[in-house]
Design a protein around this motif. Sequence first.
Motif, mmCIF file in Angstrom:
data_model
loop_
_atom_site.group_PDB
_atom_site.id
_atom_site.type_symbol
_atom_site.label_atom_id
_atom_site.label_comp_id
_atom_site.label_asym_id
_atom_site.label_seq_id
_atom_site.Cartn_x
_atom_site.Cartn_y
_atom_site.Cartn_z
ATOM 1 N N GLN A 128 42.859 41.318 36.198
ATOM 2 C CA GLN A 128 42.460 40.181 35.344
ATOM 3 C C GLN A 128 44.133 39.927 34.841
ATOM 4 N N GLN A 129 44.662 40.848 34.274
ATOM 5 C CA GLN A 129 45.996 40.750 33.911
ATOM 6 C C GLN A 129 46.784 40.104 34.954
ATOM 7 N N LEU A 130 46.916 40.559 35.962
ATOM 8 C CA LEU A 130 47.681 40.082 37.037
ATOM 9 C C LEU A 130 47.339 38.605 37.409
ATOM 10 N N MET A 131 45.991 38.077 37.313
ATOM 11 C CA MET A 131 45.553 36.848 37.638
ATOM 12 C C MET A 131 46.280 35.991 36.577
ATOM 13 N N ASP A 132 46.183 36.357 34.997
ATOM 14 C CA ASP A 132 46.872 35.721 33.828
ATOM 15 C C ASP A 132 48.177 35.530 34.141
ATOM 16 N N GLU A 133 49.091 36.255 34.761
ATOM 17 C CA GLU A 133 50.358 36.208 34.675
ATOM 18 C C GLU A 133 50.687 35.436 35.867
ATOM 19 N N PHE A 134 50.120 35.647 37.266
ATOM 20 C CA PHE A 134 50.497 34.687 38.364
ATOM 21 C C PHE A 134 49.500 33.907 39.142
ATOM 22 N N GLY A 135 48.339 33.960 38.739
ATOM 23 C CA GLY A 135 47.145 33.266 39.208
ATOM 24 C C GLY A 135 46.644 32.029 38.992
ATOM 25 N N GLY A 136 47.424 31.508 37.907
ATOM 26 C CA GLY A 136 46.635 30.313 37.028
ATOM 27 C C GLY A 136 46.473 29.184 38.104
ATOM 28 N N GLY A 137 47.290 28.865 39.173
ATOM 29 C CA GLY A 137 46.941 27.792 39.909
ATOM 30 C C GLY A 137 46.114 27.934 41.036
ATOM 31 N N GLU A 138 45.533 29.207 41.304
ATOM 32 C CA GLU A 138 44.794 29.251 42.412
ATOM 33 C C GLU A 138 43.108 28.747 42.291
ATOM 34 N N TYR A 139 42.832 28.210 41.321
ATOM 35 C CA TYR A 139 41.437 27.923 41.261
ATOM 36 C C TYR A 139 41.409 26.757 40.512
ATOM 37 N N ARG A 140 41.899 25.495 41.254
ATOM 38 C CA ARG A 140 41.809 24.259 40.726
ATOM 39 C C ARG A 140 40.328 23.703 40.850
ATOM 40 N N GLY A 141 40.079 23.068 39.657
ATOM 41 C CA GLY A 141 38.773 22.268 39.783
ATOM 42 C C GLY A 141 37.523 23.449 39.407
ATOM 43 N N MET A 142 38.004 24.592 39.262
ATOM 44 C CA MET A 142 37.181 25.720 38.615
ATOM 45 C C MET A 142 37.625 26.527 37.442
ATOM 46 N N LYS A 143 36.847 26.859 36.775
ATOM 47 C CA LYS A 143 37.187 27.680 35.505
ATOM 48 C C LYS A 143 36.902 29.139 35.659
ATOM 49 N N PRO A 144 37.691 30.082 35.987
ATOM 50 C CA PRO A 144 37.252 31.353 36.104
ATOM 51 C C PRO A 144 36.851 32.129 34.910
ATOM 52 N N LEU A 145 35.907 32.765 35.156
ATOM 53 C CA LEU A 145 35.135 33.345 33.939
ATOM 54 C C LEU A 145 35.615 35.003 33.786
ATOM 55 N N ALA A 146 35.807 35.379 34.918
ATOM 56 C CA ALA A 146 36.365 36.924 35.015
ATOM 57 C C ALA A 146 36.535 37.299 36.386
ATOM 58 N N PHE A 147 37.635 38.276 36.638
ATOM 59 C CA PHE A 147 38.093 38.725 37.795
ATOM 60 C C PHE A 147 37.802 40.255 37.771
#
Length: 346
Positions: A128-147
Motif C-alpha cells: 500500500q505504501q509503495l503504491m501511494d508513493e509510486f503507483g498513483g497513475g496506474e489505475y486511471r478511471g478506477m479508485k483503488p480501495l486497497a492493495f
Amino acid sequence: MTRLTRRAAMTAMGAALATPAFLRRAQAAEVTLRLHHFLPAVAPMQSQFFEPWAKEISDASDGAIDIQIFPSMQLGGKPPQLADQVRQGICDIAWTLPVYTPDRFPVAETLSLPFMVRNAEKTSVAMQQLMDEFGGGEYRGMKPLAFHAHDGGKLHTRGKAVTSQADMQGMRLRAPNQATGELLAALGAETVFFPVTEMVVGLSNGLIDGCCLPYEVVPAFKLQELTQFSAAPAPGARGLYTNTFALLMSERSYDRMSPDLQKVIDGASGAALSQRIGAQFDAFEAFGKSKVEEQGNTIAEIPAEEIAKWQEMAQPIYDSWAGKLGDDGLDGAAVLKRANELLDAA
C-alpha cells in the motif's frame, strides 16, 4: 377529509418527521454496488471478508449503500478482465490480481517478483505504501480501495517434494505469475501459467505435476487431495513469492455518490483496509496449512542455503523489471530499492 381522517394524517406526518433521518434512509438503499470476483462463494475471502465488509459499509451508511457480491465471475468475462470491467462500468467494485494482465500495472506487480514477501500483513502494508508513493497513475478511471498480498507461496506437488534445484528438473509446474515462472524455468522446471480457477483441471488430468501457491488457496480447491507434498523456505527467509491484489472501484460509481456516502467508502478503504486484508490472509494461511496436515501430506523445508542460491539466480529478473519500470517513466532501481526497504521495515 373528515376530522378523524385529518387527525390520523397529521399524526402519521408527525411520526415521520420525528423519525431520525438515518432510519428513514435505511428503509431503502440509495446506492447499489456490484462487487465482482473470481473465487467461488465458498472461499474464505467471500465469507470472512467481503460479506462482513459489505455489511459494515451498509451499517456505516445507515443502509444507504448496498453491496451485492458476485463470485465466480457471475457477471461474465474472465479474471484478467476484472480491472477493465470496473473501468467500463460492468461492475462497480472488483477484486483482481495485477499479474493477470502482465506488465500493465508494473508498480502493483513489483512485489510479485520472487522473494519479495514476508507474511501477508507486513507485505500488504509495504505494498500500500509503495503504491501511494509510486503507483498513483496506474489505475486511471478506477479508485483503488486497497492493495494487499498473500503469504509466501509454497510448492505443492505430486510424486515427490521439491526442496532443491535438482528436484525441480523436468517437473511441470503451474507458475503463479510471469516473474516466478521465469525463476522456476531457470531452476529447471517446465512452467505453464493459467488462472488459479483452471488449476484443478490441470492437476486432475496430469497436465501439471504441481503448482506454486500459498496454503490459503488449498481449502477452496481441495488442493490437499490433488497433491501429496508441500515445501516452503526455511524459517527466517523471505517467501518464494507473493501475488499482489487490488480492490478497485469505478471512479464514475464513486463520483455519482453523495459526499456523505463517499466518506463512508473512504473510511472503509486505504492503508487500514490493506493491513486488515493482509492479516485476514495470514489467518487463511494457517487454516489452509491445517487442511494439508489433516490430509497427512508431507510438508518439507527448503534449506536456507538453497534459497540463497535461488535468490542469486533471480537477479536477472530484478534487472529486467527495473527496465520495464523505466519504460513507464519510473526510476526502476529506486522502486525496487524502496520495495525492499518497506519489506525490511514492515
